[in-house]
Design a protein around this motif. Structure first.
Motif, PDB file in Angstrom:
ATOM      1  N   MET A   1       0.556   4.358   3.485  1.00  0.00           N
ATOM      2  CA  MET A   1       1.656   5.283   3.261  1.00  0.00           C
ATOM      3  C   MET A   1       2.338   4.951   1.942  1.00  0.00           C
ATOM      4  SD  MET A   1       3.141   5.486   7.110  1.00  0.00           S
ATOM      5  CE  MET A   1       4.473   6.620   6.762  1.00  0.00           C
ATOM      6  N   PHE A   2       2.887   5.991   1.313  1.00  0.00           N
ATOM      7  CA  PHE A   2       3.673   5.786   0.102  1.00  0.00           C
ATOM      8  C   PHE A   2       5.110   5.505   0.480  1.00  0.00           C
ATOM      9  CE2 PHE A   2       0.260   8.568  -1.489  1.00  0.00           C
ATOM     10  CZ  PHE A   2      -0.174   7.798  -2.560  1.00  0.00           C
TER      11      PHE A   2
ATOM     12  N   ARG B   1      -1.488  10.421   1.712  1.00  0.00           N
ATOM     13  CA  ARG B   1      -2.284   9.288   2.179  1.00  0.00           C
ATOM     14  C   ARG B   1      -2.478   8.346   0.994  1.00  0.00           C
ATOM     15  NH1 ARG B   1      -5.046  10.797   7.008  1.00  0.00           N
ATOM     16  NH2 ARG B   1      -3.440  12.372   7.131  1.00  0.00           N
ATOM     17  N   ALA B   2      -1.955   7.126   1.110  1.00  0.00           N
ATOM     18  CA  ALA B   2      -2.090   6.157   0.012  1.00  0.00           C
ATOM     19  C   ALA B   2      -3.389   5.366   0.148  1.00  0.00           C
ATOM     20  CB  ALA B   2      -0.880   5.221  -0.014  1.00  0.00           C
TER      21      ALA B   2
END
Lengths: 462, 462
Positions: free
Chosen positions: B172-173, B230-231
């Motif tokens: 997550m970012f 989506r990281a």
């Protein structure tokens, strides 16, 4: 899928056995009859289900059905004996799907404050007010798409995350995968953003306009409708940190075309809501803000007036003793001035144009006077500015000079300037803050109540 | 506004003087005649403008008009002498709006690689291919809204930023206004997130489903259509860090209803594109992937097959020697297996249901066998999974037990569990990755080419 309650309420009485499903809003009991009001969010009104307790012969079932329970009822649609509705359901076939413990259910039958409901944002759409907000918001959203699709605009999804250097300074959220406990550093001791996910310092966008222009100068008419972000520490009834923006952009279009589209767009939106949500609008007018539906009808019916900023200031200056902030040429118009122009001076929505360049953005087209720019703001009664737009500067030399005046580095805007280098065209667009529009339409006092999960300083729950 | 070129091309020849505006795609010259092909993004085809050089008598003007210039031409629509189009414009009234220097314009007449065009993402919508992608993407977007609006679903905007603890871990970012150079610390030396904008560690959402469920259990049928993030450090042709998701959610609906809606939804989308964008689809089939339009038509025309995961695995096991990864009960299906099921086994789209709980998310409804869950994935030829969905666990005890099995803290999900505490109902939904769908429809090889400004590791320009 079974028919929604909105459809059941439009049925004529008849012998057919129908299935209704929903959540119990209220339950009233007499000795022989139990009345359930069933709601499924398809409309404000519920379906009254009348249960003959003697035939049902299951008091245990009925006593376990409470406000908030989910149930399925089967029976014919019959003429209603009461005066509140035309039809109701007579049922002796009732299934309890999910119980709802009376003692802990956070939504009681009484009226709750909006502040309390904000704390249970996951349950508030089950109330009349927030169900109505959701339906009106939905209708407005779709009207946005319909308007632009009917008029040949292409929907464009501009990026949310950007490492581009040409966003406005400050008030932006940083997006990162770096660990605050292990910040990578360059040899010079700076944060080493080459190690961050995007390889550069990255932010959440504050507007899709500049990227929107790149598509307008290829496809002529485009629009964006997506989230934008502002890290502004504003705890007001009109600010959100995350909100949705509508931003059309038209090539081969000047400020006159821009104003025409803004007026027809706004009228289309409000007309849609008045036509499609009369029941919800009546609710807002009765319980939230009196006359909110009439204000919308007025905007729909009235040709918009036009004033230049200079004309507007000349008029307003005469009334400076009435205002908290006095007006003179060069000052930004406050909400009190905007409302005065539309409510008192023009008695209609009004579009103000040709603002001093000092109070507007760098990309607005400079007029020949060298002092004003082709901005245009649409002002409506009860609110003031609802739309802000402009013709864009299409001359690369003028645009570059404006950037330098404002200490912006033209190199950061290389791709934006390319649009003026290669086949430049007059183009124009505007922005509508979507939640401001929903607030205007519903009359809801706080913008946090027109978006499902509001984000604001110290507020990002759910 | 002047008529778009798509409309002009449908006109019958006649004496009326029309205005056409657009960008020059090609220019051909003979001694007495100049041919301009004008495009404005309204359709793939351009309008041929035939200029009588003798009557115009302005060679300087014509020589300054080049590929990429913006022009306005006025004249009657006439029958075309050439075989490539039915009508063209005869014009001796030509205005150059914006020049386009031949020596520096990044788009030459020749065919450019998609990799090169990605570097000039601000200009690529001016090419045939990316204009077509933009129009098809637009048509698909609107079809999403139309389908759900026609079926009584309410569009809900779930939040992008969340400090809720119930998002999936990792990938997550983080969203922050803290300064990496002055990280505030608590007395214990931890990062003091009470000083961050939202007062808590906050992230960009990976799905709107959980919040969507809160609205479905109030309004019955809802859908989201918004960006998710989506990281993931995936540099593939099928991954984006920022992409748009469509997530409908239906209350009083089980997995059977879920599958019916997924099938009718997908068919509606593809039918819309085939009907509304035949010219663009022919382009994709000719230049991008042969037969892409026929695949869509096949999905539209064919009833979807149904297999349980257990049945699917039994079939696939027989062909394990054909696969890179061999299959046995409990293993996740790979794209090669999915394609085999739809292309070879069923020769139709197929929906696989009842997956082992170990390979699916915690919220999926547990079957009575205690081993499988009511997930359902829609597989289509040429791709494999295009939609993933499930009936949700509506029993609070089962759901809480599943959370604990997966080391999730039920307290973090208090509001999500409330939906099972208060008037719980069977409900179901699914997700469609929008860019995956656009990729499928257009046949574009790289997902970075179906979104205007792709975000991926080290990529957040513009």
């Amino acid at each position: 899928m079974n028919e929604r309650i909105s459809a059941l309420l439009k049925r004529k009485p008849g012998p057919e056995i129908i299935t209704a499903e929903g959540w119990v809003r209220t339950k009233r009991d007499s000795k022989t009859v139990c009345f359930l009001e069933l709601n499924d969010g398809s409309c404000l009104k519920g379906l009254q289900v009348v249960i003959d307790k003697v035939s049902l012969n299951n008091d245990a079932l009925l006593s376990s059905i409470t406000t908030g329970s989910s149930v399925t009822c089967r029976g014919p649609i019959v003429e209603s004996a009461g005066g509140n509705q035309e039809v109701e359901m007579a049922s002796t076939d009732v299934t309890l799907i999910g119980e709802c413990p009376v003692d802990t259910y956070p939504l009681q039958k009484k009226r709750h404050s909006v502040e309390y409901l904000r704390e249970i944002s996951h349950l508030r759409p089950r109330t009349n007010m927030f169900g109505a907000v959701a339906r009106v918001r939905n209708t407005l959203s779709f009207a946005v798409h319909q308007y632009f699709q009917e008029n040949g605009f292409v929907y464009v999804n501009t990026p949310l995350i950007s490492a581009s250097d040409c966003e406005g300074a400050g008030e932006m959220f940083q997006v990162t995968t770096l660990d605050f406990d292990k910040v990578p550093r360059t040899e010079e001791g700076q944060v080493d953003y080459s190690k961050d996910f995007f390889g550069k310092k990255s932010f959440l966008t504050v507007s899709g306009q500049l990227e929107g222009e790149t598509y307008a100068t290829a496809l002529k008419n485009i629009y964006t409708f997506g989230p934008t972000f502002r890290a502004e520490n504003s705890n007001t009834k009109r600010h959100l940190a995350e909100f949705w923006m509508v931003e059309p952009e038209m090539a081969f279009c000047d400020v006159t075309g821009d104003m025409e589209i803004a007026e027809s767009f706004l009228k289309y939106l409000f007309k849609s809501v008045l036509e499609k949500c009369p029941e919800d609008m009546a609710f807002f007018s009765k319980f939230v803000e009196a006359g909110v539906d009439k204000t919308l009808q007025h905007v729909v019916d009235t040709p918009f007036a036009h004033l230049t900023y200079t004309e507007a200031v000349k008029i307003l200056e005469k009334y400076n003793d009435k205002f908290d902030y006095s007006v003179s040429w060069g000052s930004d118009l406050q909400s009190e001035h905007e409302k005065f122009l539309t409510e008192v001076v023009c008695k209609s929505p009004v579009i103000v144009t040709d603002y001093p360049k000092e109070i507007k953005a760098f990309y607005m087209k400079l007029n020949d006077d060298g002092k004003t720019v082709r901005g245009m703001d649409v002002l409506v009664p009860r609110l003031g500015e609802i739309i802000g737009g402009s013709e864009r500067e299409s001359n690369i030399d003028v645009l570059t000079a404006r950037m330098k005046e404002l200490n912006l580095n033209p190199q950061d805007y290389w791709w934006y300037l390319d649009l003026r280098r290669y086949g430049s065209v007059p183009h124009a667009g505007f922005g509508l803050g979507f939640e401001r529009a929903v607030q205007y339409v519903t009359g809801m006092a706080n913008i946090r109540d027109v978006i499902p999960y509001p984000r604001a300083p110290k507020l990002a729950d759910f």
